[in-house]
Structure formats: C-alpha cells, structure tokens
Design a protein around this motif. Structure first.
Motif, short mmCIF file in Angstrom:
data_model
loop_
_atom_site.label_atom_id
_atom_site.label_comp_id
_atom_site.label_asym_id
_atom_site.label_seq_id
_atom_site.Cartn_x
_atom_site.Cartn_y
_atom_site.Cartn_z
N VAL A 169 20.81 35.00 3.18
CA VAL A 169 20.13 34.39 4.32
C VAL A 169 20.27 32.88 4.21
N ARG A 170 20.69 32.26 5.28
CA ARG A 170 20.95 30.83 5.25
C ARG A 170 20.63 30.18 6.59
N ALA A 171 20.43 28.88 6.52
CA ALA A 171 20.19 28.12 7.75
C ALA A 171 20.87 26.77 7.59
N LEU A 172 21.24 26.20 8.71
CA LEU A 172 21.93 24.91 8.71
C LEU A 172 21.11 23.95 9.57
N VAL A 173 20.81 22.80 9.00
CA VAL A 173 20.08 21.78 9.77
C VAL A 173 21.04 20.63 10.02
N TRP A 174 21.36 20.44 11.29
CA TRP A 174 22.27 19.35 11.66
C TRP A 174 21.42 18.22 12.22
N LEU A 175 21.43 17.11 11.49
CA LEU A 175 20.59 15.98 11.89
C LEU A 175 21.43 15.03 12.73
N GLY A 176 21.37 15.17 14.03
CA GLY A 176 22.13 14.30 14.92
C GLY A 176 21.41 12.99 15.17
N ALA A 177 22.06 12.13 15.92
CA ALA A 177 21.49 10.81 16.19
C ALA A 177 20.35 10.90 17.19
N ASP A 178 20.40 11.86 18.09
CA ASP A 178 19.33 11.96 19.10
C ASP A 178 18.70 13.34 19.18
N HIS A 179 19.21 14.30 18.44
CA HIS A 179 18.58 15.62 18.40
C HIS A 179 18.98 16.34 17.10
N VAL A 180 18.29 17.41 16.82
CA VAL A 180 18.55 18.18 15.60
C VAL A 180 18.79 19.64 16.02
N VAL A 181 19.80 20.22 15.40
CA VAL A 181 20.08 21.64 15.65
C VAL A 181 19.82 22.42 14.37
N VAL A 182 19.06 23.48 14.47
CA VAL A 182 18.87 24.37 13.33
C VAL A 182 19.56 25.71 13.71
N ALA A 183 20.62 25.97 12.99
CA ALA A 183 21.34 27.24 13.22
C ALA A 183 21.05 28.16 12.05
N ARG A 184 20.82 29.40 12.33
CA ARG A 184 20.48 30.30 11.24
C ARG A 184 21.27 31.61 11.34
N GLY A 185 21.44 32.21 10.17
CA GLY A 185 22.22 33.45 10.18
C GLY A 185 22.13 34.16 8.84
N ARG A 186 22.93 35.23 8.75
CA ARG A 186 22.96 36.00 7.50
C ARG A 186 24.43 36.14 7.11
N GLY A 187 24.73 35.72 5.89
CA GLY A 187 26.14 35.71 5.48
C GLY A 187 26.90 34.78 6.40
N ALA A 188 27.98 35.31 7.00
CA ALA A 188 28.76 34.50 7.93
C ALA A 188 28.29 34.71 9.36
N GLU A 189 27.35 35.62 9.53
CA GLU A 189 26.95 36.01 10.89
C GLU A 189 25.92 35.04 11.47
N PHE A 190 26.24 34.54 12.66
CA PHE A 190 25.31 33.65 13.36
C PHE A 190 24.23 34.50 14.02
N MET A 191 22.96 34.03 13.87
CA MET A 191 21.88 34.80 14.48
C MET A 191 21.23 34.05 15.63
N ALA A 192 20.93 32.79 15.43
CA ALA A 192 20.26 32.03 16.51
C ALA A 192 20.35 30.54 16.21
N ALA A 193 20.07 29.76 17.23
CA ALA A 193 20.05 28.31 17.04
C ALA A 193 18.83 27.72 17.76
N HIS A 194 18.30 26.64 17.22
CA HIS A 194 17.12 26.00 17.82
C HIS A 194 17.40 24.51 17.91
N VAL A 195 16.96 23.92 19.00
CA VAL A 195 17.22 22.49 19.22
C VAL A 195 15.89 21.75 19.19
N LEU A 196 15.88 20.71 18.40
CA LEU A 196 14.71 19.84 18.36
C LEU A 196 15.10 18.55 19.05
N ARG A 197 14.38 18.22 20.14
CA ARG A 197 14.81 17.07 20.94
C ARG A 197 14.23 15.77 20.37
N ALA A 198 14.42 15.59 19.12
CA ALA A 198 14.04 14.34 18.45
C ALA A 198 14.92 14.24 17.21
#
Lengths: 464, 162
Positions: A169-198
């Motif tokens: 089980v893994r998650a990726l937090v991408w810290l962008g300049a104007d927003h953040v994306v949290v993508a999560r999944g299991r193994g190589a499989e993508f499950m969902a993504a969430h956007v934080l507008r800050a």
C-alpha cells in the motif's frame, strides 16, 4: 491510448517556474530546462519545442490540472471486455459532475477481475480543456498532448519506484507550487487521487491547517480501503525539494497512521518527466484527441494511416505476386507433364495425339501395332507351333497312343486315335490341358483290336 | 483526406484481390493436383507400353541391317528335304505389317510323306531367315506306318518391294 513519439517534451509551468523535460521513445526522460518561466531561455526553449511539434517531429505534453480532471475506476458487472466497453460512458456519466458528452474522456485498458471488468477513466470538460489550451497558447506553447496530472504522477512514481510487493500500500504526495495532489494505490495499481487547493510552497500556514485534517482523512481511508496497517508515503514535486518543509509535513501527519517516508529524486521535474515519458511511449492520456487534436498530431496520424494503407497494399501485392507465381508454377508443371505425355504417346502411337486422348490413342495404337508386329514375334519365337506339335506327338508316343488324325492351329487342336485303355485317354487329355489347351474328349467306339478310340478337341486357353 | 481515401481504397481493393486470389489458389489446388496426378498416371501407363515391341523392332532392324529382305524359296526347301514333286505349294496374298514388311502365308500339301522327312522340311523352313513358321497342320496317317498326308500352312515375312 495515443501512439508513441520519437521525441516528446513534458512541460510543467507553475508559480513562475518552467520545467521542460525531454524523452526519446526508449530512453529515460531528462530535464532539458528548468528556469524562470519568463526568462528568455525558457521562451526560446518553449518556442523551439513548439516548432518541433508543429513539424510533427516531436510531441509536447502538458498536464491538465488535477482539480479540473475527474479520474474514476469503473466496474462493469460482467467479465466481457467488449460488452463493458459499450457501457463505460453510461457508467462514467453517473460518476461525473457534468454530462459525459460535454467532456473529453479517456478509458484505460480494461481488466477482467472477480467476475467483472474494471477500467480507469479520466474526463476533462471540453470547455475547461479549451480554456486550459488557450492559457498554454498565451504562454507560447501549443501542446500536442494534454495528460491527466494525477495519472501521470502515479505512473511516474511506479516507473521510478517499482513496488517491491504487488499488494504494497502506497501513496504519493506531489507538492506543487499552487496545489497538492495525493495519489494512492496498491502495488502499481492506481486507486484514487485527491487535490488540495493549497500549497506549502505558496502559503505554508494555510496549507498546514488543511494538511493535518485532509491527510488524516485520505490516508486513514486508504488504509481502511486496503485493509492495511501501514503504507509507504512518497513525496515529490517542487515543494519536496525543501527538506525542513517536508519534515514539518511529516510531523503534521497523525501519529496513528504508520508511514514509511520516501522522497523521489529530482522532485521538481517529476511531473515534466512523467509527461515527457508518457507522451514518448504512448502510455499517457491525451485529452486533446478527436476534434480537439493538435493539427500536427492529425497530420502525423494521417501519415501513419497512409503508411499503414501502403503497408497493407504492399503486403497484398506480395500475396498477389505469390499467387501469380504459384499459378505460373502450376501451369508450368502441368504443361511439362503434358509435353512429356504427348511426346511419349506420339512415340508409341507413331503420330500426333490429340490432347487428352493420349491413353485411348495409345491403347488403340498398341492393339494395331500388336497385330502388325505379331509375325515378327512368331518369327523370333524359339519354340513356336513346331515345338507344340513335337510335344503332342512325344506325349502320344510315350503313352502308347496311336494318332489317326491330328489338326493343329494357333487356336485349336483336334486329335483322333486309339489308346491302350480309357485311363490313358484321360491321362493324354490331362497332359494336353497342362500344355495350355482346354480339352474335351469323347469316346469313338473301339478299334478292331479292342482298344478304345477317342476324339479330343481343344481350344487354346487364354493366358495358358 | 481525399488522398487518404485513395490510399485506403487501393489498400482495400488490393487486399480483397489478394484474398480472392489466395482463396482461388487454395480452392483450385486439389483440382490441379488431381490433373497432375492423372497426367502422371497416364505417363506411367504409357511408359509401360514403350519398349513393348523392342525385341521385334530389334529383329527387324537386324534384318534391315543385314539386308535380309526375302524369305528362302519354299519350293526349293521342299525339294531339298522331300524330293521333287512331293509338295504342292500355294502361296497366299501378302498382308502388310510393321516397318514396310509384309506377312506371307503359303499352303503346303504333302499327300504322302514320311513324318521324319516332313520334320526335316519344317526344321529347314524354320531355320531360314526370315523363317517359314508353322501356323497350321493337319495330319492324316496313311496305312503305311510313319507316313501320312499333311496339310500345312506356313508363314514368313518379306520386305515390301518398292
């Protein structure tokens, strides 16, 4: 899935920074330029990449903002990929906050699992796509590819850090300049993504408040959904270059969520590299397809189709040539056999033979020639009828048979005479039978001396 | 677009032609094989006939080479073996046979002849080149032992005179 490109550029512009990555079809993506977005070299690099794409020599990929993109996992309740493909739009329409007809949609490769068919789907409203492309054009870039940000980030994450376990089980937090994306999944499989507008880059305090609550919510849901007790949390994006900031964010995570933290290398160019790689190998999403496709892509696709048609035409011409060759070879074999047959038939029949009547004519010729050559056969026969006559006379003498009349021709024999007794007559008849005659005997009374008289008539036996 | 349609049309037409040609080739293959097999069977059959008359042809060629064209005089042979006036010889009309030769028969009547002398006569006739070969014989013994009346038909070959 779009076709791959020989060269692809990935462009990520945010908060005044531009990152341009370049990738070949087989190589790893490399950062071509990272500079201030309004610098001369950035403008020149973008212009050069745009010029290359206009010539069809390269692809230029950008990411549609994750906040504008809807990514869902669809599941059809039957294990038929073909059937499922027909209902993806209807299933997706239910999931989307806007009509599916108004969006550019992408459906990933379907997978049959647990009696159903699942596929990843992404959508971007056409109006949002047009507005986004207009923004890009205003910045001097006319992208050929418009990828889904969350999916691009996840696939790059999997490419750079392949999962050790398929169910990890893994998650990726991408810290962008104007927003953040949290993508999560299991193994190589993508499950969902969430956007934080800050973003912690733009406003660390506002983000910290948002992060504490949302992170707990997202990661706890992820653990619950995957029935896991811990997860690997990977950090990347421009904001991940600042180690103290990362430490603060890690500390802000709820203590009850067990995480192993990892940070991707070259986090600032992560998205640009992802876009370049996906455009180069054709694995990415391209919302800019169909009526929205870039003219260079349309031209390249048209060229590819022409090449494919040419390939089909060439293959068909080759098949036709092979068929023609086979037909010629067959005709040649038949003609050679016919020539040989005609020549042989002529040599036997002694005259030209009409085609197809070789055997008949040869048989007729044989019976004619048999008759014509018969006297020669008789002439060279070392025994002949003379020997037959001698044999009959010798047999008669040996048995004590007296012949009073004898007639012999090639087809018949007739004998009249007297024998010591009837048994001798029968023996004589048997010997004639053995000599190739089919013999009938009849009694002809008795001679004055009392011996039985006989008449034997024989016909030559066929094959005898 | 029009250009692409032309390419597509060409590719489709050629592919259809290729498919049709392949189908035709595949479907006609058994018939072709059958035709070829029939020709080869005919060839094999006719080959067995070729050389059927090799021995006869060789005999004729040998006579032609040695310029043997006419049979021995049957009357002379009869006189030599049986004595003067013992045989009545009636030649029959010749019948054409192969290679410019003709078959000739002769009926020979021996009203009263010793069988031993008749055998000598037949032997001498058969030993000539071309030989006189016995085709029919009818023996009617006389009262005297070892003698009888013989009716013979002998056959020989002679080169047709130009």
């Amino acid at each position: 899935m779009a076709r791959g490109c020989k060269t692809a550029y990935g462009l990520d512009v945010s908060a005044g920074r531009l990152v341009l990555a370049r990738c070949g079809r087989r190589g790893a993506p490399q950062v071509a330029l990272a500079a201030a977005a309004d610098s001369d070299e950035a403008l020149r690099a973008v212009q050069a990449a745009t010029a290359e794409t206009a010539q069809g020599a390269a692809a230029l990929a950008v990411a549609a903002p994750a906040a504008l993109t809807a990514v869902r996992r669809l599941r059809a309740p039957f294990a038929s990929v073909r059937k499922a493909a027909k209902i993806w739009p209807a299933l997706f329409d239910v999931e989307l906050p806007f009509p599916v007809e108004s969006a550019a949609c992408f459906y990933g490769a379907p997978r049959v699992e647990n009696g159903g068919t699942a596929a990843l789907a992404a959508a971007l409203r056409r109006s949002d796509l047009e507005a986004f492309l207009e923004t890009c054009r205003a910045a001097g870039a006319d992208p050929t590819h418009c990828d889904a940000e969350a999916l691009a980030l996840w696939s790059q994450h999997v490419a750079e850090a392949p999962p050790a376990r398929a169910d990890g089980v893994r998650a990726l937090v991408w810290l962008g300049a104007d927003h953040v994306v949290v993508a999560r999944g299991r193994g190589a499989e993508f499950m969902a993504a969430h956007v934080l507008r800050a973003s912690p880059v733009a406003d660390p305090h506002a983000f910290a408040a948002l992060w504490a609550g949302r992170a707990r919510q997202i990661l706890a849901a992820h653990l619950a959904e995957t029935s896991a007790t811990e997860l690997d949390l990977w950090w990347t994006g421009p904001g991940a270059e600042d180690e103290p900031r990362l430490a603060d964010l890690r500390r802000a995570l709820p203590a009850e969520i067990a995480c192993r933290h990892e940070t991707h290398r070259q986090p600032a160019s992560f998205l640009a590299r992802a876009l370049a790689r996906r455009a180069a190998d054709g694995s990415g999403v391209n919302f800019r397809a169909g009526p929205d496709a870039h003219p260079a892509v349309v031209r390249a696709e048209s060229r590819d189709r022409r090449r494919a048609y040419l390939g089909v035409a060439a293959a068909a011409a080759l098949v036709l040539a092979l068929n023609l060759g086979e037909a010629v070879a067959r005709r040649g074999r038949l003609a050679a056999a016919q020539r040989e047959l005609a020549a042989l038939a002529r040599s036997v029949a002694g005259e030209a033979v009409p085609r197809g009547q070789e055997t008949l004519m040869v048989e007729r010729a044989i019976s004619r020639r048999d008759e014509e050559t018969k006297p020669f056969r008789i002439a060279r026969d070392p025994a002949g009828m003379e020997a037959q006559l001698a044999r009959v006379i010798e047999e008669a003498a040996a048995l004590g048979v007296e012949i009073s009349q004898l007639g012999l021709s090639p087809a018949a024999i007739s004998l009249r005479g007297a024998a010591p007794n009837q048994a001798v007559v029968e023996t004589f008849a048997d010997r004639l039978e053995a000599g190739g005659w089919s013999v009938q005997s009849e009694a002809a009374g008795t001679a004055p001396d009392g011996r039985p008289q006989f008449i034997l008539k024989g016909m030559v036996r066929h094959g005898g | 677009m029009a250009d692409e349609r032309v390419w597509k049309g060409l590719a489709v037409a050629l592919a259809a032609l290729a498919a049709a040609a392949t189908l035709h080739t595949a479907l006609s293959a058994p018939r072709q094989r059958e035709l070829l097999a029939r020709k080869e069977a005919d060839l094999a059959k006719i080959r067995t006939f070729a050389g059927r008359w090799a021995a006869e042809d060789a005999l004729r060629a040998d006579w032609d080479r040695r310029q043997i064209a006419q049979p021995a005089d049957l009357a002379e042979l009869a006189e030599s073996a049986l004595g003067t006036g013992a045989a009545k010889i009636s030649p029959r009309s010749p019948v054409p046979v192969a290679g410019g030769w003709q078959r000739r028969e002769a009926a020979v009547e021996l009203p009263s002849v010793a069988y031993a002398e008749a055998a000598t006569f037949l032997s001498a006739a058969a030993a000539a080149e071309p030989p006189w070969r016995l085709r029919e014989i009818d023996v009617r013994p006389a009262a005297e032992a070892g003698k009888g009346a013989l009716s013979l038909v002998l056959e020989t070959l002679e080169k047709k005179r130009p």
